[in-house]
Scaffold this motif. Structure first.
Motif, mmCIF file in Angstrom:
data_model
loop_
_atom_site.group_PDB
_atom_site.id
_atom_site.type_symbol
_atom_site.label_atom_id
_atom_site.label_comp_id
_atom_site.label_asym_id
_atom_site.label_seq_id
_atom_site.Cartn_x
_atom_site.Cartn_y
_atom_site.Cartn_z
ATOM 1 N N SER A 79 28.341 30.839 41.772
ATOM 2 C CA SER A 79 30.028 31.338 41.952
ATOM 3 C C SER A 79 30.670 31.368 40.685
ATOM 4 N N VAL A 80 30.215 30.384 39.858
ATOM 5 C CA VAL A 80 31.124 29.865 38.755
ATOM 6 C C VAL A 80 30.311 31.253 38.128
ATOM 7 N N ILE A 81 28.808 30.477 37.424
ATOM 8 C CA ILE A 81 28.123 32.155 36.719
ATOM 9 C C ILE A 81 28.565 33.677 37.027
ATOM 10 N N LEU A 82 28.443 33.817 38.131
ATOM 11 C CA LEU A 82 27.948 35.345 38.712
ATOM 12 C C LEU A 82 30.139 36.208 38.152
ATOM 13 N N LEU A 83 30.548 35.282 38.517
ATOM 14 C CA LEU A 83 31.997 35.099 38.484
ATOM 15 C C LEU A 83 32.764 36.051 37.103
ATOM 16 N N GLU A 84 31.371 34.039 35.939
ATOM 17 C CA GLU A 84 32.116 34.558 34.776
ATOM 18 C C GLU A 84 31.734 35.973 33.596
ATOM 19 N N ALA A 85 29.916 36.026 33.944
ATOM 20 C CA ALA A 85 29.089 36.340 33.633
ATOM 21 C C ALA A 85 29.858 38.204 33.539
ATOM 22 N N HIS A 127 40.175 28.606 37.609
ATOM 23 C CA HIS A 127 41.812 27.810 36.306
ATOM 24 C C HIS A 127 42.523 26.704 37.584
ATOM 25 N N ILE A 128 42.679 27.035 38.414
ATOM 26 C CA ILE A 128 43.518 25.883 39.160
ATOM 27 C C ILE A 128 42.850 24.322 40.050
ATOM 28 N N LEU A 129 41.577 24.839 39.890
ATOM 29 C CA LEU A 129 41.036 24.363 40.823
ATOM 30 C C LEU A 129 40.103 23.654 39.999
ATOM 31 N N THR A 130 40.073 23.424 38.441
ATOM 32 C CA THR A 130 39.394 23.094 37.137
ATOM 33 C C THR A 130 40.811 21.619 37.187
ATOM 34 N N ALA A 131 41.768 22.141 37.029
ATOM 35 C CA ALA A 131 43.288 21.948 36.526
ATOM 36 C C ALA A 131 42.800 21.110 37.441
ATOM 37 N N LEU A 177 39.791 44.864 39.733
ATOM 38 C CA LEU A 177 40.368 43.944 38.506
ATOM 39 C C LEU A 177 41.742 42.380 38.784
ATOM 40 N N ALA A 178 42.366 43.200 39.794
ATOM 41 C CA ALA A 178 43.443 41.879 40.157
ATOM 42 C C ALA A 178 42.572 41.000 40.618
ATOM 43 N N ALA A 179 41.682 41.631 41.444
ATOM 44 C CA ALA A 179 40.711 41.031 42.682
ATOM 45 C C ALA A 179 40.360 39.395 41.656
ATOM 46 N N ALA A 180 39.651 40.388 40.976
ATOM 47 C CA ALA A 180 39.043 39.944 39.747
ATOM 48 C C ALA A 180 39.847 38.529 39.170
ATOM 49 N N MET A 181 40.905 39.025 38.676
ATOM 50 C CA MET A 181 41.761 38.545 37.640
ATOM 51 C C MET A 181 42.750 37.277 38.719
ATOM 52 N N ALA A 182 42.163 37.309 40.176
ATOM 53 C CA ALA A 182 43.686 35.885 40.719
ATOM 54 C C ALA A 182 42.167 35.936 41.685
ATOM 55 N N ALA A 183 40.714 35.522 41.303
ATOM 56 C CA ALA A 183 39.652 35.262 42.011
ATOM 57 C C ALA A 183 39.371 33.488 40.212
ATOM 58 N N LEU A 191 33.131 43.700 33.694
ATOM 59 C CA LEU A 191 32.566 44.667 34.622
ATOM 60 C C LEU A 191 34.278 45.309 35.506
ATOM 61 N N ALA A 192 35.099 44.173 35.776
ATOM 62 C CA ALA A 192 35.820 44.650 36.219
ATOM 63 C C ALA A 192 37.434 45.117 35.464
ATOM 64 N N LEU A 193 36.723 45.099 34.239
ATOM 65 C CA LEU A 193 37.516 45.654 33.226
ATOM 66 C C LEU A 193 37.608 47.285 33.681
ATOM 67 N N LEU A 194 36.822 47.621 33.285
ATOM 68 C CA LEU A 194 35.760 49.038 34.378
ATOM 69 C C LEU A 194 36.753 49.895 35.771
ATOM 70 N N ALA A 195 36.712 48.658 36.709
ATOM 71 C CA ALA A 195 36.976 49.176 38.132
ATOM 72 C C ALA A 195 37.719 49.723 38.084
ATOM 73 N N PRO A 196 38.438 50.291 39.551
ATOM 74 C CA PRO A 196 40.022 50.300 40.061
ATOM 75 C C PRO A 196 40.648 48.784 39.550
ATOM 76 N N ALA A 197 42.176 49.360 39.505
ATOM 77 C CA ALA A 197 43.084 47.940 39.363
ATOM 78 C C ALA A 197 42.739 47.306 40.373
ATOM 79 N N PRO A 198 42.456 47.642 41.621
ATOM 80 C CA PRO A 198 42.744 46.283 43.044
ATOM 81 C C PRO A 198 41.962 45.460 42.313
#
Lengths: 277, 160
Positions: free
Chosen positions: A209-215, A239-243, A228-234, A219-226
């Motif tokens: 999950s971490v590998i795919l989300l990061e790598a 980051h909060i989990l690593t904290a 991109l928002a979901a990828a940023m939220a994920a 592609l999220a930059l080219l996707a529709p705004a919702p």
């Protein structure tokens, strides 16, 4: 302000200011709480560091700077962070950002590379990006504003892509064993993390999950705004989990400081490539 | 969008910076850019892709080559609020990175007596301050749950 890029850059600045201010305040406060390490004979005593190999100019600076300057710089960083958070005028924001960047640069030169972690690097990039974007908005120069969005949003995207793609080449990340091992250490693990979550099956799924989300994040930059928002939220949840699990408490603030620029970059890229909004 | 000279230059520099960042993270010439990495100009983003993240590292010291090793430093346990406030991470992070770097240099055969790298000097300085004796040597060890402690590095005898 007729150019849409200027409108997008201007819209990204308030959140960027707040998040940079939060990171700068937290970092300054944590260093102030351990400022003894910069005192003569301390772990990061500049005079001692000047005896190490390095560029002549940085060694000369380390030799001649008074140890008390570190405390002064951290206090200045905290005050500048407050100024950045409360002001929205360019006349104050531009010199405040420039001063914060200078302080970070001086501290890096004087304290050496062991002092800097990934959160400091992305925060510095977010600050330079915000400065460029603010200069562009103030001067009504769309190219400069876009350069600011591209620097912060682009480096954030590159950082996620590199982090994910480089894990793919590590067998321990592919089979999940490294994630289990990291969480089992007392350095980066969390003893209260339930033992059942350290089992192979969970580790394998979490690792991929971490590998795919990061790598795949670019592609999220080219996707529709919702999307991109979901990828940023994920990624923010990551980051909060690593904290929480690893104690990397500066990372959520530092990476989040580049998120408004990333959001703006997406809003510029999609229409220019004819992609759905 | 009409580009000004300043805007064009800025965009070109940022594009170059992004390309160079990708190159130093994946290219074979990574080590040549250590100064740029130090200043954060060409950051490396390969988080936790080195084995050092999967083990605990500690610094030990002893007064002579026959003495017993005394634990000198290990990452301090985190408090309940470490996700929000963790001032101890600063010093521990510096020592952890120094220990990992030194162990890596040693494993790669880059360590020689009289090593004056920042990593070695940082650890030696810490040992000088904290060790309960006037001369001796230090060692780096790694450990992991369910595994015996491995000796990664032993320094020469120093007088401090």
């Amino acid at each position: 302000m007729t150019d849409p890029i200027l409108t997008i850059a201007a819209a990204s600045l308030p959140a960027t200011r707040w998040l940079i201010a939060a990171w700068a305040m937290l970092t300054a406060a944590q260093w102030l709480a351990s400022a003894r390490h910069f005192a003569p004979g301390g772990l990061l005593a500049w005079h001692d560091l000047s005896r190490l190999p390095g560029p002549r100019w940085s060694r000369a600076a380390q030799r001649h700077m008074p140890a008390g300057l570190a405390r002064l710089l951290f206090v200045a960083q905290a005050l500048l962070a407050v100024m950045l958070a409360v002001t929205d005028t360019h006349a104050v924001m531009l010199p405040t950002l420039a001063a914060l960047i200078s302080i970070q640069g001086v501290l890096v030169i004087l304290s050496g590379h062991l002092w800097v972690d990934g959160s400091d690097k992305i925060a510095l990039i977010a600050m330079v990006g915000a400065l460029l974007a603010a200069m562009g908005v103030a001067a009504e120069d769309a190219g400069l504003a876009l350069a600011g969005l591209l620097l912060a949003g682009g480096q954030l995207t590159v950082s996620y892509f590199v982090a994910g793609a480089s894990k793919i080449s590590v067998p321990g990340w592919r089979d999940g064993s490294w994630l289990t091992a990291i969480l089992a250490t007392s350095t980066w693990g969390e003893p209260r993390f339930p033992a059942c979550l350290r089992t192979g099956g969970f580790a394998f799924v979490a690792s991929w999950s971490v590998i795919l989300l990061e790598a795949l994040f670019p592609l999220a930059l080219l996707a529709p705004a919702p999307i991109l928002a979901a990828a940023m939220a994920a990624m923010m949840v990551f980051h909060i989990l690593t904290a929480i699990l690893m104690g990397l408490n500066k990372f959520p603030w530092a990476f989040a400081a580049a998120y408004p620029a990333l959001w703006g970059l997406g809003a510029v890229i999609r229409p220019s490539l004819g992609l759905p909004a | 969008m009409t580009l000004s000279i300043a805007g064009t230059v800025a965009l070109a520099l940022v594009a170059l910076h992004l390309a160079a960042t990708l190159a130093v993270n994946f290219g074979p010439w990574r080590s040549r850019f250590s100064l740029a990495d130090m200043l954060g100009l060409l950051p490396r983003w390969r988080f936790f892709t080195h084995q050092r993240g999967t083990v605990d590292i500690a610094i030990l010291c002893r007064p002579d080559e026959a003495g017993a090793w005394t634990p000198l430093w290990a990452f301090r346990p985190r408090g309940s609020w470490a996700w929000l406030w963790r001032p101890g991470l600063a010093a521990d992070g510096v020592l952890w990175l120094a220990a990992c770097t030194l162990a890596q240099r040693h494993a790669a055969g880059k360590f020689a007596d009289g090593d004056c790298s920042a990593a070695y000097a940082t650890i030696l300085g810490h040992v000088r301050r904290e060790a309960p004796f006037r001369e001796g040597q230090f060692a780096l060890v790694e450990s992991a749950p369910g595994r015996d402690r491995d000796l990664l590095f032993t320094s020469p005898i120093h007088r401090w």
